[in-house]
Each structure stands twice: as C-alpha cells, then as structure tokens.
Write a protein that holds these residues in place. Structure first.
Motif, PDB file in Angstrom:
ATOM      1  N   LYS A 173      10.821 102.195  54.635  1.00  7.06           N
ATOM      2  CA  LYS A 173      10.946 100.803  54.755  1.00  7.06           C
ATOM      3  C   LYS A 173       9.794 100.284  55.509  1.00  7.06           C
ATOM      4  N   LYS A 174       9.088 100.899  56.275  1.00  8.70           N
ATOM      5  CA  LYS A 174       8.012 100.441  57.151  1.00  8.70           C
ATOM      6  C   LYS A 174       6.693 100.052  56.375  1.00  8.70           C
ATOM      7  N   GLU A 175       6.553 101.300  55.301  1.00  5.03           N
ATOM      8  CA  GLU A 175       5.796 101.099  54.268  1.00  5.03           C
ATOM      9  C   GLU A 175       5.653  99.814  53.466  1.00  5.03           C
ATOM     10  N   VAL A 176       6.697  99.453  53.094  1.00  7.27           N
ATOM     11  CA  VAL A 176       7.285  98.520  52.006  1.00  7.27           C
ATOM     12  C   VAL A 176       6.860  97.317  52.963  1.00  7.27           C
ATOM     13  N   LEU A 200       4.509  93.960  52.251  1.00 14.37           N
ATOM     14  CA  LEU A 200       5.211  92.671  51.926  1.00 14.37           C
ATOM     15  C   LEU A 200       4.674  91.641  53.076  1.00 14.37           C
ATOM     16  N   GLY A 201       3.975  92.353  54.257  1.00 13.89           N
ATOM     17  CA  GLY A 201       3.858  91.141  55.111  1.00 13.89           C
ATOM     18  C   GLY A 201       4.892  91.057  55.907  1.00 13.89           C
ATOM     19  N   VAL A 202       6.107  91.642  56.000  1.00 12.96           N
ATOM     20  CA  VAL A 202       7.205  91.419  56.795  1.00 12.96           C
ATOM     21  C   VAL A 202       6.869  92.364  58.171  1.00 12.96           C
ATOM     22  N   PRO A 203       6.928  91.430  59.266  1.00 10.90           N
ATOM     23  CA  PRO A 203       6.620  92.292  60.646  1.00 10.90           C
ATOM     24  C   PRO A 203       8.034  92.921  61.003  1.00 10.90           C
ATOM     25  N   LEU A 204       8.382  94.258  60.833  1.00 10.35           N
ATOM     26  CA  LEU A 204       9.202  95.182  61.262  1.00 10.35           C
ATOM     27  C   LEU A 204       9.027  95.495  62.716  1.00 10.35           C
ATOM     28  N   TYR A 233      13.774  95.658  66.894  1.00  7.72           N
ATOM     29  CA  TYR A 233      14.814  94.415  66.857  1.00  7.72           C
ATOM     30  C   TYR A 233      14.163  93.473  65.487  1.00  7.72           C
ATOM     31  N   ASN A 234      14.991  93.329  64.431  1.00 10.64           N
ATOM     32  CA  ASN A 234      14.791  92.481  63.323  1.00 10.64           C
ATOM     33  C   ASN A 234      15.590  91.191  63.222  1.00 10.64           C
ATOM     34  N   GLY A 235      16.144  90.871  64.437  1.00  6.42           N
ATOM     35  CA  GLY A 235      17.049  89.848  64.299  1.00  6.42           C
ATOM     36  C   GLY A 235      16.350  88.385  64.240  1.00  6.42           C
ATOM     37  N   ASP A 236      15.254  88.392  64.574  1.00  7.53           N
ATOM     38  CA  ASP A 236      14.568  87.252  64.347  1.00  7.53           C
ATOM     39  C   ASP A 236      13.956  87.011  62.887  1.00  7.53           C
ATOM     40  N   LEU A 237      14.179  87.944  62.162  1.00  9.23           N
ATOM     41  CA  LEU A 237      13.331  87.741  60.502  1.00  9.23           C
ATOM     42  C   LEU A 237      14.529  86.981  59.601  1.00  9.23           C
ATOM     43  N   THR A 238      14.161  86.338  58.905  1.00  2.00           N
ATOM     44  CA  THR A 238      14.914  85.581  57.905  1.00  2.00           C
ATOM     45  C   THR A 238      15.555  86.552  57.164  1.00  2.00           C
ATOM     46  N   SER A 239      16.736  86.181  56.402  1.00  4.47           N
ATOM     47  CA  SER A 239      17.520  87.020  55.319  1.00  4.47           C
ATOM     48  C   SER A 239      16.480  87.131  54.118  1.00  4.47           C
ATOM     49  N   LYS A 240      16.012  86.266  53.917  1.00  5.41           N
ATOM     50  CA  LYS A 240      14.764  86.226  52.746  1.00  5.41           C
ATOM     51  C   LYS A 240      13.886  87.548  53.021  1.00  5.41           C
ATOM     52  N   GLN A 241      13.484  87.474  54.327  1.00 10.30           N
ATOM     53  CA  GLN A 241      12.451  88.494  54.510  1.00 10.30           C
ATOM     54  C   GLN A 241      13.004  89.977  54.480  1.00 10.30           C
ATOM     55  N   GLY A 291      15.718  90.819  53.151  1.00 13.15           N
ATOM     56  CA  GLY A 291      16.274  91.157  51.699  1.00 13.15           C
ATOM     57  C   GLY A 291      15.155  91.586  50.776  1.00 13.15           C
ATOM     58  N   SER A 292      13.757  90.911  51.005  1.00  7.57           N
ATOM     59  CA  SER A 292      12.803  91.445  50.252  1.00  7.57           C
ATOM     60  C   SER A 292      12.320  92.933  50.498  1.00  7.57           C
ATOM     61  N   VAL A 293      12.519  93.257  51.724  1.00  6.84           N
ATOM     62  CA  VAL A 293      12.187  94.652  51.980  1.00  6.84           C
ATOM     63  C   VAL A 293      13.179  95.679  51.299  1.00  6.84           C
ATOM     64  N   GLY A 294      14.478  95.377  51.633  1.00  7.27           N
ATOM     65  CA  GLY A 294      15.481  96.247  50.844  1.00  7.27           C
ATOM     66  C   GLY A 294      15.417  96.205  49.524  1.00  7.27           C
ATOM     67  N   GLY A 295      15.262  94.952  48.513  1.00 12.95           N
ATOM     68  CA  GLY A 295      15.149  94.906  47.219  1.00 12.95           C
ATOM     69  C   GLY A 295      14.028  95.481  46.778  1.00 12.95           C
ATOM     70  N   GLU A 296      12.994  95.371  47.364  1.00 12.49           N
ATOM     71  CA  GLU A 296      11.703  96.062  46.914  1.00 12.49           C
ATOM     72  C   GLU A 296      11.922  97.721  47.062  1.00 12.49           C
TER      73      GLU A 296
END
Length: 60
Positions: free
Chosen positions: A18-21, A25-29, A32-40, A42-47
């Motif tokens: 998950k951290k690698e993906v 993708l440039g998503v700052p995990l 606490y990831n409550g400040d990330l958007t659903s799109k961010q 979701g893009s990690v999980g989808g990938e």
C-alpha cells in the motif's frame, strides 16, 4: 462485514505494498489518512487491486 484479515501474516506485506503504491501515485499516506480525499484513497486501493489481478493473471 468484518475488517479481520483472513491471513494475518499478510498484513505487513499488504501495508508495505500500500505504501509503495501510494508513493508511486504521489498520495501522502500516514498513520492518519482522514485528511485525504476519497479520490486519493480510492486511487491507492484501486491500483492495488489492479496490480494483484494482473499478477494473478500472469500465474494462470
């Protein structure tokens, strides 16, 4: 629905994946990831799912 892992031993490997993906993708995990958007998120999980399916298909 339970959030319990069917294979507890896989938890660390999935967290690393998950951290690698997210990094690619440039998503700052973080812890606490409550400040990330659903799109961010979701893009990690989808990938992750996309890559797991591709890996599975290569083994067929």
């Amino acid at each position: 629905m339970s959030n319990k892992s069917l294979i507890p031993e896989a938890k660390n490997g999935l967290a690393k994946f998950k951290k690698e993906v997210a990094n690619e993708l440039g998503v700052p995990l973080s812890d606490y990831n409550g400040d990330l958007t659903s799109k961010q998120n979701g893009s990690v999980g989808g990938e992750m799912v996309k890559r797991m399916v591709e890996q599975y298909e290569r083994t067929l």
